[in-house]
Design a protein around this motif. Structure first.
Motif, PDB file in Angstrom:
ATOM      1  N   UNK A  58     -45.722   6.514  -0.554  1.00 45.64           N
ATOM      2  CA  UNK A  58     -45.565   7.765  -1.282  1.00 45.64           C
ATOM      3  C   UNK A  58     -44.349   8.549  -0.819  1.00 45.64           C
ATOM      4  N   UNK A  59     -44.073   9.646  -1.492  1.00 42.72           N
ATOM      5  CA  UNK A  59     -42.934  10.495  -1.133  1.00 42.72           C
ATOM      6  C   UNK A  59     -43.373  11.566  -0.139  1.00 42.72           C
ATOM      7  N   UNK A  60     -42.413  11.991   0.709  1.00 42.62           N
ATOM      8  CA  UNK A  60     -42.726  12.923   1.781  1.00 42.62           C
ATOM      9  C   UNK A  60     -41.943  14.237   1.631  1.00 42.62           C
ATOM     10  N   UNK A  61     -42.553  15.319   2.133  1.00 42.41           N
ATOM     11  CA  UNK A  61     -41.903  16.625   2.155  1.00 42.41           C
ATOM     12  C   UNK A  61     -40.551  16.526   2.848  1.00 42.41           C
ATOM     13  N   UNK A  62     -39.538  17.149   2.234  1.00 41.82           N
ATOM     14  CA  UNK A  62     -38.201  17.164   2.817  1.00 41.82           C
ATOM     15  C   UNK A  62     -37.319  16.009   2.405  1.00 41.82           C
ATOM     16  N   UNK A  63     -37.894  14.969   1.781  1.00 46.53           N
ATOM     17  CA  UNK A  63     -37.078  13.832   1.351  1.00 46.53           C
ATOM     18  C   UNK A  63     -36.132  14.235   0.226  1.00 46.53           C
ATOM     19  N   UNK A  64     -34.952  13.644   0.260  1.00 48.72           N
ATOM     20  CA  UNK A  64     -33.962  13.807  -0.798  1.00 48.72           C
ATOM     21  C   UNK A  64     -34.039  12.573  -1.681  1.00 48.72           C
ATOM     22  N   UNK A  65     -34.306  12.758  -2.967  1.00 49.89           N
ATOM     23  CA  UNK A  65     -34.513  11.627  -3.877  1.00 49.89           C
ATOM     24  C   UNK A  65     -33.435  11.644  -4.954  1.00 49.89           C
ATOM     25  N   UNK A  66     -32.691  10.555  -5.046  1.00 48.20           N
ATOM     26  CA  UNK A  66     -31.696  10.426  -6.105  1.00 48.20           C
ATOM     27  C   UNK A  66     -32.144   9.335  -7.065  1.00 48.20           C
ATOM     28  N   UNK A  67     -31.986   9.564  -8.363  1.00 52.39           N
ATOM     29  CA  UNK A  67     -32.618   8.676  -9.347  1.00 52.39           C
ATOM     30  C   UNK A  67     -31.643   8.035 -10.323  1.00 52.39           C
ATOM     31  N   UNK A  68     -30.347   8.105 -10.061  1.00 52.72           N
ATOM     32  CA  UNK A  68     -29.410   7.442 -10.964  1.00 52.72           C
ATOM     33  C   UNK A  68     -28.127   8.215 -11.140  1.00 52.72           C
ATOM     34  N   UNK A  69     -27.076   7.502 -11.477  1.00 46.42           N
ATOM     35  CA  UNK A  69     -25.754   8.105 -11.599  1.00 46.42           C
ATOM     36  C   UNK A  69     -25.578   8.827 -12.934  1.00 46.42           C
ATOM     37  N   UNK A  70     -24.943   9.990 -12.876  1.00 49.40           N
ATOM     38  CA  UNK A  70     -24.582  10.709 -14.100  1.00 49.40           C
ATOM     39  C   UNK A  70     -23.289  10.166 -14.699  1.00 49.40           C
ATOM     40  N   UNK A  71     -22.539   9.402 -13.910  1.00 53.01           N
ATOM     41  CA  UNK A  71     -21.238   8.892 -14.338  1.00 53.01           C
ATOM     42  C   UNK A  71     -21.222   7.368 -14.294  1.00 53.01           C
ATOM     43  N   UNK A  72     -20.234   6.779 -14.931  1.00 55.01           N
ATOM     44  CA  UNK A  72     -20.075   5.324 -14.911  1.00 55.01           C
ATOM     45  C   UNK A  72     -19.673   4.885 -13.508  1.00 55.01           C
TER      46      UNK A  72
END
Length: 276
Positions: free
Chosen positions: A236-250
């Motif tokens: 599972x995900x934890x407090x304080x984690x930084x989650x990135x889910x995909x690029x906005x650019x090519x």
């Protein structure tokens, strides 16, 4: 920190497309075609192995025919096969030592880096596994900040990402070499994350200036899907984690030194330098 993605969007599952138009003399083309066919054969083998691994874990299925961005074609014992990748969510850790503040410097690597401009989310509390699925509103309530970031993609594998089987690519943190974080704003400050204005520059030259561009057109959706993934072994995900889910650019390859700057309007600007 965590990098979230979808199996269907990963670079090692590209369809092989070729042509047969003669453009060179026979002697030159025969040598080049031999090299090309050898390379295509290796890529077909990697694609085939990756697909069969995905079929084994229930993340893909073989069909008679299909079209679309999640369809992969390859040959097995001379017979063309078609597989549909179901978009199963997948995510991997980004190591603390690879998370750097804006202004960081990095040495260039042999194969260069892919540059991705991303928006990440910071969690205000845990999202542990549970029997009842999370709703979108619960995921949003768990997010405290939007963060502008630059991701450097540079595989630790000797093979390029396009040739590596899926388990190896996943174990390689989906190719994450580093993540540089810039300013953040409160989650409530962004009303529509599908239309974030993003611009990035290489040595002062604009490389891309656009509105939106997230792979799912929704940076929150992959977090929701992964939080509800039944076979997750990540805890599972934890407090304080930084989650990135995909690029906005090519994703853009750079192979030399340079200064990279990026801005997401409404969040802020971030930069890094790649040294020779």
């Amino acid at each position: 920190p965590v990098r979230v993605g979808s199996i269907a969007s990963q670079p090692y599952l590209k369809e092989l497309v070729g042509g047969d138009t003669p453009i060179l003399d026979f002697l030159t083309s025969s040598v080049q075609n031999t090299n090309m066919l050898t390379d295509m054969g290796l890529r077909n083998m990697a694609t085939k192995n990756s697909v069969f691994e995905l079929v084994d874990i229930g993340a893909a299925r073989l069909v008679r025919s299909a079209t679309g961005p999640n369809v992969v074609k390859f040959k097995d014992k001379g017979v063309e096969k078609v597989a549909v990748i179901d978009g199963t969510p997948a995510y991997a850790p980004m190591f603390e030592k690879d998370i750097r503040p804006s202004g960081a410097h990095f040495p260039m690597i042999e194969e260069g880096y892919l540059i991705e401009i991303e928006v990440a989310l910071k969690l205000a509390h845990d999202l542990p596994h549970r029997a009842t699925a999370y709703s979108r509103s619960e995921i949003e309530a768990a997010c405290s900040e939007w963060v502008v970031g630059i991701e450097l993609i540079g595989s630790r594998l000797k093979k390029s990402p396009g040739e590596a089987p899926f388990p190896a690519w996943l174990a390689d943190s989906m190719g994450n070499a580093a993540y540089v974080t810039g300013p953040s704003v409160a989650f409530s400050a962004i009303k529509d994350s599908s239309v974030l204005p993003v611009t990035w520059w290489l040595d002062g030259v604009v490389k891309e200036d656009k509105i939106g561009g997230h792979p799912q057109n929704d940076p929150i959706l992959p977090i929701l899907l992964n939080a509800n993934a039944p076979d997750d072994l990540f805890g599972g995900f934890k407090k304080g984690q930084l989650i990135t889910t995909g690029s906005l650019t090519k994703p853009t390859l750079i192979t030399g030194k340079g200064r990279i700057e990026a801005e997401i309007k409404g969040i802020g600007r971030v930069s890094l330098t790649v040294d020779a």
